[in-house]
Design an enzyme around this catalytic site. Structure first.
Site, PDB file in Angstrom:
ATOM      1  CE  LYS A 183      -1.271   2.506   3.169  1.00 29.12           C
ATOM      2  NZ  LYS A 183      -1.647   3.076   4.448  1.00 29.12           N
TER       3      LYS A 183
ATOM      4  CG  ASP B  37      -7.079   3.252   2.521  1.00 27.03           C
ATOM      5  OD1 ASP B  37      -8.049   2.717   1.934  1.00 27.03           O
ATOM      6  OD2 ASP B  37      -7.115   4.417   2.923  1.00 27.03           O
TER       7      ASP B  37
END
Ligand code: SF4
Length: 210
Positions: free
Chosen positions: A120, A138
């Site tokens: 991420k 996320d």
């Protein structure tokens, strides 16, 4: 859900949030990297408060690399998980100095080799600092995409792969922000506000179990 419905979802979210953009504050790839590491399990607002004090003092990898993690900890304590975050930020800064002359590399492989940088964080840095087409997953993107029915993977990596497959590449980066904004403002983790959600008219498949 098919690609045409997924495009309609993006269009509806874009109409709702025409101003969607990153909410973390950063001015260059180094600040992007540090702010993103700090944002794990912390609100962007709190990260912005901390980095507003941190970055003027330690504006680049050379300055940050000179710190010991114990010296950085009190400066980032409000972001939570400060022990690990301080360790990773100092180690990543030292790696940038040692391997990249203090610059942040621009490939996923190089980024993910840095301490504290996972899938991420690498995606956010590539998107925000280098303008790559990316759709990092996320907590909001994971939850909201699965509820809407854009994806059903059980891991952020799988959801990212599914979003890349169902959405046109040119919408990935904006889509990342749109879904985050929707997760923060309407499709909350505990009590999603479906009654005022424009996707409630048939676009959202409402898989509420996640
Ligand atoms: S209808 Fe409800 S679950 Fe679906 S996106 Fe909107 S708020 Fe979230």
């Amino acid at each position: 859900m098919d690609a045409s419905r997924a495009a309609q979802v993006m269009e509806a979210l874009h109409q709702l949030y025409p101003e969607a953009k990153p909410e973390l504050h950063f001015a260059d790839p180094f600040e992007t990297l540090i702010a993103t590491i700090l944002s794990a399990q912390c609100t962007d607002k709190r990260v912005n408060m901390v980095t507003a004090r941190l970055f003027p003092q330690y504006p680049d990898a050379f300055a940050m690399a000179k710190l010991e993690p114990e010296e950085l900890e009190p400066l980032i304590r409000e972001c939570g998980l400060y022990h690990n975050k301080a360790k990773n930020i100092v180690a990543a800064s030292r790696a940038l100095v040692a391997q990249y002359d203090g610059k942040v590399p621009s490939t996923r492989k190089e980024l993910m080799a840095l301490p504290g940088v996972g899938q991420k964080t690498a995606g956010v840095v590539l998107l925000a600092a280098f303008g790559d087409d990316q759709i990092p997953v996320d907590t909001h993107v994971f939850r909201v995409s699965r509820r809407i029915g854009l994806a059903d993977g059980n891991t952020p990596e799988k959801v990212e792969e599914q979003l890349r497959a169902i959405l046109d590449r040119e919408i990935w980066s904006l889509g990342h922000h749109l879904i985050i904004w929707h997760g923060r403002r309407c499709c909350h983790a505990r009590k999603p506000e479906c009654a005022r959600c424009p996707l409630d008219g048939g676009l959202c498949e409402k898989h509420m179990e996640n």
